[in-house]
Write an enzyme that holds these catalytic residues in place. Structure first.
Site, mmCIF file in Angstrom:
data_model
loop_
_atom_site.group_PDB
_atom_site.id
_atom_site.type_symbol
_atom_site.label_atom_id
_atom_site.label_comp_id
_atom_site.label_asym_id
_atom_site.label_seq_id
_atom_site.Cartn_x
_atom_site.Cartn_y
_atom_site.Cartn_z
ATOM 1 N NE ARG A 229 9.889 9.858 -2.383
ATOM 2 C CZ ARG A 229 9.548 10.029 -3.668
ATOM 3 N NH1 ARG A 229 8.833 11.084 -4.029
ATOM 4 N NH2 ARG A 229 9.892 9.136 -4.572
ATOM 5 C CD GLU A 257 1.768 9.928 -1.484
ATOM 6 O OE1 GLU A 257 2.613 10.788 -1.175
ATOM 7 O OE2 GLU A 257 1.845 9.211 -2.483
ATOM 8 C CG HIS A 280 3.176 11.176 -4.935
ATOM 9 N ND1 HIS A 280 3.847 10.477 -3.979
ATOM 10 C CD2 HIS A 280 4.109 11.439 -5.906
ATOM 11 C CE1 HIS A 280 5.110 10.304 -4.338
ATOM 12 N NE2 HIS A 280 5.284 10.886 -5.512
#
Ligand code: 3PG
Length: 396
Positions: A229, A257, A280
């Protein structure tokens, strides 16, 4: 009335069909975002998400919401505090995408060493630069620090060992339910590592773990990989460390993001030649998504058939229970109620309770975790109940 399941993220069609065959009302709307969910979830019983945020408004507005499933590992996109207040179960699918994330971490490690993304960018621009890109060192014998040795960290370790790397693992451990930041060991580990790879969940304790102080211990020129993260790394401290120590990084997660699956993206990291960023995609292999979807279907099936929540993450780790009362009794109507009446009369809060039946259905055993002790006269009253077989009362 049928149980309604809302899948608010991309989910393999085979598993959507499986849920439909289970006689559930299934709404599949992968385009829903955080701001659409409060309305979309108003009348649903179960929400399934990947990274789509389930905020407090969604949870408060959803009248019949009972269970939220994170089709993946990290539950930081779900407002657990709001779920706790309303008694909404939150579950995840741990370990199901670990191999995929570990594979990406290894790919990023190789990318940093060989500068694969830069090779490709130059080639696409018509630039040939064999001389420059021949300067890689190789991974063999390099020291790798795995920060977070859970399911993903362990998969990374297996792969790194087979690459001939020297592997260290460090976990941010819990002591009596409290997570601790063990800087005393990090200051010894980080200076040894040529490469660091982060595999921690985001919690209040891991947020900002890699701050200015921590970067002091990182070896100059080290590689840092983050497929966990973004918030675990303080971006200002990182940019400073890149400048001062020539650290190079490869991230699958970064601050800001975008929520959607496509669109524009903007980040300070874009301008930094020492940083590679992927979109991601750690968990996004077909293998991993099928495994996660299968687990999600299993959680829903178990919940509907038996009320049991697999991988229930918001169950209290500790309660205020200080005493345990076990009453074995005849399995007949009203017996349990008469025992509970005594507990109520004593004004004792039951923190947890489980009643199980012995084979044959004659006898049952009820275990209660109580906040305070049962007074002697009340214990006597339970013992004297003709439908009670035995009573045990202990301090926990
Ligand atoms: C996870 O926590 O499982 C990963 O971050 C994957 O996220 P995604 O399902 O949104 O790809």
């Amino acid at each position: 009335m049928k149980v309604t399941v809302l899948i608010a993220d991309k989910f393999p069609s085979r598993y959507v069909e499986m849920l439909q065959k289970m006689d559930l009302e299934v709404i599949y709307d992968p385009k829903l975002g955080e701001n659409d969910l409060p309305d979309a979830a108003e009348n649903v019983d179960i929400i399934v998400v990947r990274s789509t945020k389930v905020n407090a408004e969604t949870i408060q507005k959803a009248k019949s919401l009972n269970l939220i499933i994170r089709a993946g590992a990290g539950v930081n996109n779900i407002n657990i505090a709001a779920a706790n207040q309303k008694g909404v179960y939150v579950a995840n699918c741990p370990g199901m995408n670990s191999v995929a994330v570990a594979e990406l971490a290894m790919g990023l490690m190789l990318s940093l060493d060989r500068r694969i993304p830069d090779n490709v960018i130059d080639f696409r621009k018509g630039v040939w630069n064999k001389g420059e890109y021949s300067k890689a060192e190789g991974l063999l014998g390099k020291t790798l620090g795995i920060i977070g040795v859970g399911a993903i960290g362990r998969e990374v370790a297996k792969r790194a060992i087979s690459f001939g790397m020297n592997v260290y693992g460090k976990d941010i451990s819990r002591i009596e339910g409290e997570m601790i930041k063990d800087f005393s060991e990090m200051d010894k580990l980080l200076p040894l590592c040529d490469i660091l790879t982060i595999h921690l969940p985001l919690t209040p304790e891991t947020r900002g773990l890699f701050n200015k102080e921590m970067f002091k211990y990182v070896k100059p020129g080290a590689f840092i990989i983050n497929t966990a993260r973004a918030e675990i790394i303080d971006e200002d401290a990182l940019l400073e460390a890149i400048q001062e120590k020539g650290i190079r990084c490869a991230f699958d997660v970064f601050a800001g993001e975008p929520e959607g699956k496509a669109g524009s993206v903007s980040s300070r990291l874009q301008e930094n030649p020492n940083v590679y960023v992927t979109h991601h995609i750690g968990a996004s292999t077909e293998q991993a998504q099928n495994a996660v979807a299968e687990e999600t279907v299993r959680i829903i099936k178990d919940f509907i058939n038996s009320g049991v929540i697999a991988h229930w993450v918001n169950r209290a780790k500790t309660t205020d229970a200080h005493f345990q009362l076990v009453v074995k009794h005849f399995d007949k109507p009203g017996v349990l109620a008469s025992i509970l009446e005594v507990i109520r009369d004593a004004d004792i809060n039951i923190e947890e309770i489980e009643n199980v039946i012995f084979d044959g259905g004659i006898a049952a055993s009820c275990t209660m975790k109580l906040k305070s002790a049962v007074p002697t006269d009340k214990l006597q009253a339970i013992k004297e109940n003709p439908n009670v077989l035995s009573v045990s009362h202990v301090k926990l």
